[in-house]
Scaffold this active site. Structure first.
Site, short mmCIF file in Angstrom:
data_model
loop_
_atom_site.label_atom_id
_atom_site.label_comp_id
_atom_site.label_asym_id
_atom_site.label_seq_id
_atom_site.Cartn_x
_atom_site.Cartn_y
_atom_site.Cartn_z
N HIS A 35 0.82 -1.23 0.00
CA HIS A 35 0.00 0.00 0.00
C HIS A 35 0.84 1.27 0.00
O HIS A 35 0.43 2.29 -0.51
CB HIS A 35 -0.99 0.01 1.17
N LYS B 7 5.94 5.42 -1.60
CA LYS B 7 6.94 6.15 -0.79
C LYS B 7 8.34 6.01 -1.38
O LYS B 7 9.26 6.72 -0.98
CB LYS B 7 6.93 5.64 0.65
#
Ligand code: C2E
Ligand code: SIN
Ligand code: SIN
Ligand code: FE
Ligand code: FE
Length: 512
Positions: free
Chosen positions: A373, A377
């Site tokens: 998820h 990043k």
């Protein structure tokens, strides 16, 4: 098929009992008691193919009907003609073939009154094996006629059993292809062998429902299924009891091997994963060449194809899972989080999904996808990701992009796990009442899997130490989640968390 004498039977506390053929069933139908006695005497020491005889007695055609309705494996009827009526025996023959539809049982008519010859037509049309005068039936002759009748019964029975068996093989293969886990699959195989063995009894297959299936797993042994006396056997016992046998069997190229003491081994092999050995007690298999095409052989060939499919499928699933975990961990490590974060969020998401009423399969997919998820990043600079204090407005804008970047990275796949992961990446920072990012969605416009993982993710972020915050206590984290029910979070998912709290806390105990 060779017999491996080197496969010495290991000292086993699971001793199989002796193989014994069931007796042939022969029905004597006669209204004269003497005939029953004489027949019993004449056949008392009868034996054919290691099987003795069991005589059933009927004093009339009516009694015979009752017995025939109960026993469907009578091989031969020695049948009187004149009983209740002058043609009671003949009528019984017609009843057996036409009403009962038993075409397997052999019938020898015995008459004491040659003048009352049964109509030729009956003998011709109703498959009668012999027509003897009682005076003619000396002990020797009775023995001979019984033996030849039983032989022909066996041939007919085998043919019919074979036909039924072929149907069974086809059905059970379909059945077995549907099984998704190895344990269920092997259990199904053992069950099917057990029922095939009943059909193939004449081929020297005698089985008790005592069997064990052992998979070798990187030098370890795992019991995948066990029946009868093997139920509950532990992995340690397995190594001691069967370790040597399993290793020796795996060193051969065989599929079906007779072991000493009437044990039979069946080996399922597969090029890309470990083999499974099935050991069946009290079962021997005729090593006859012609048995190459026997039911068991055909069945095992089919089963092995299914086994390969299943292993490949299991391997693919494990691969997907492991790649998702490793990728997820790489992301988390970069944000200085421990690898256990990934596992905790994955396992919690699965429990929440099940609690929301999703199927086990869908929950499994969410579990496997959830580590991805935050994959977006990856694009977030270290200076922001590792900043110890609060992010300024620009940094926050950059950070918020991880949701859309992750979604884009995973978009366009037709794989269920990757599609789910894309939804999670894009949707895990949306809020139930709206006001989240990146799309400011609300309610059921947010994919359910994202609403589920959002709760697991925040709960985990709260109880974990981050570079920008200390770890919260579990109680405080739960308070926040509850206070956000219906605001940040889908109320249904929060309820699921509270209902499954014991199991979730167990995860947190095991993966600190
Ligand atoms: P993360 O640290 O894994 O946090 C995930 C989510 O948990 C956050 O999403 C937020 O919803 C929740 N959360 C974490 N800590 C707290 C908290 O102290 N109070 C409350 N009420 N909720 C909390 P969010 O806010 O969208 O942040 C996404 C990611 O942005 C965070 O993932 C983290 O990597 C980063 N981040 C957020 N705030 C800061 C910050 O102040 N400094 C730094 N260096 N990074 C931050
Ligand atoms: C009898 O009734 O026992 C003799 C008649 C027959 O077998 O046909
Ligand atoms: C995390 O899962 O550790 C990061 C939280 C988030 O951005 O969702
Ligand atoms: Fe995130
Ligand atoms: Fe996260």
């Amino acid at each position: 098929m060779p017999e491996y004498s080197f496969l010495s039977n290991e000292k086993s506390s699971f001793e199989p009992t002796q193989v014994q053929g069931d007796p042939w069933k022969v029905l004597v139908v006669d209204d004269e008691p003497d005939i029953h006695t004489i027949t019993e005497l004449a056949l008392s020491d009868f034996e054919y193919q290691n099987r003795g005889i069991e005589l059933l007695h009927a004093n009339s055609a009516a009694e015979a009907k009752e017995i025939l309705q109960q026993e469907d494996d009578i091989g031969l009827i020695l049948l009187d003609v004149v009983m209740e009526s002058r043609d009671a025996g003949l009528l019984l023959v017609i009843w057996i073939r036409e009403e009962l539809k038993n075409n397997q049982v052999r019938i020898v008519l015995r008459t004491g009154q040659p003048g009352d010859a049964p109509e030729r037509q009956v003998v011709r049309d109703y498959d009668i094996n012999g027509y003897k005068e009682k005076s003619e039936l000396t002990a020797n002759k009775l023995y001979t006629v019984t033996c030849s009748s039983l032989r022909s019964y066996q041939d007919i029975h085998s043919l019919m059993a074979h036909e039924a068996g072929m149907k069974k093989v086809i059905e059970s293969t379909g059945d077995i292809f549907g099984k998704r886990s190895l344990g269920l699959f092997v259990e199904g195989v053992l069950e099917q062998i057990f029922s095939l063995s009943k059909l193939e009894r004449s081929m020297n297959l005698v089985i008790e429902d005592n069997s064990i299936a052992i998979q070798r797993n990187h030098g370890d042994y795992e019991v995948v299924a066990a029946t009868g006396c093997y139920r509950g056997i532990s992995d340690i016992d397995v190594r001691a009891e069967f370790g040597t046998t399993v290793e020796k069997l795996l060193a051969t190229d065989e599929r079906i091997v007779n072991l000493p003491n009437n044990k039979l081994a069946i080996i399922l092999r597969c090029p890309f994963s470990d083999a499974t050995v099935l050991l069946l007690n009290n079962m021997t298999y005729s090593s006859d060449e012609k048995n190459q095409y026997s039911l068991l052989n055909l069945f095992i060939s089919n089963v092995n194809i299914a086994y390969e499919n299943l292993s490949l499928q299991a391997q693919t699933e494990r691969t997907q899972k492991e790649i998702a975990y490793r990728l997820g961990e790489a992301i988390e490590n970069r944000s200085n989080e421990s690898g256990n974060h990934v596992k905790r969020v994955a396992m919690t998401s699965e429990l929440l999904a099940l609690g929301c009423g999703l199927s086990a399969a869908k929950a499994q997919i969410i579990k496997i996808a959830s580590p991805l998820h935050d994959i977006g990043k990856i694009a977030c600079p270290d200076a922001i990701l590792h900043k110890e204090g609060k992010l300024d407005a620009d940094e926050w804008e950059t950070m918020k992009q991880h949701a859309l970047i992750g979604e884009e990275m995973l978009s366009g796949s037709d794989l269920e796990i990757i599609k789910t992961a894309a939804n999670l990446a894009g949707g895990h920072h949306e809020r139930w009442e709206g006001g989240g990012y990146p799309r400011n969605l609300s309610g059921e416009d947010i994919p359910l899997e994202a609403r589920i993982t959002a709760v697991a993710d925040v709960f985990d972020a709260l109880v974990s130490k981050r570079c920008y915050k200390d770890a919260w206590t579990i109680e405080d984290a739960l308070e926040l989640i509850k206070s956000e029910k219906g605001k940040q979070f889908d109320p249904k998912v929060v309820d699921s968390l509270l209902e499954n709290l014991d199991d979730i806390l167990e995860i947190y105990k095991n993966y600190k």
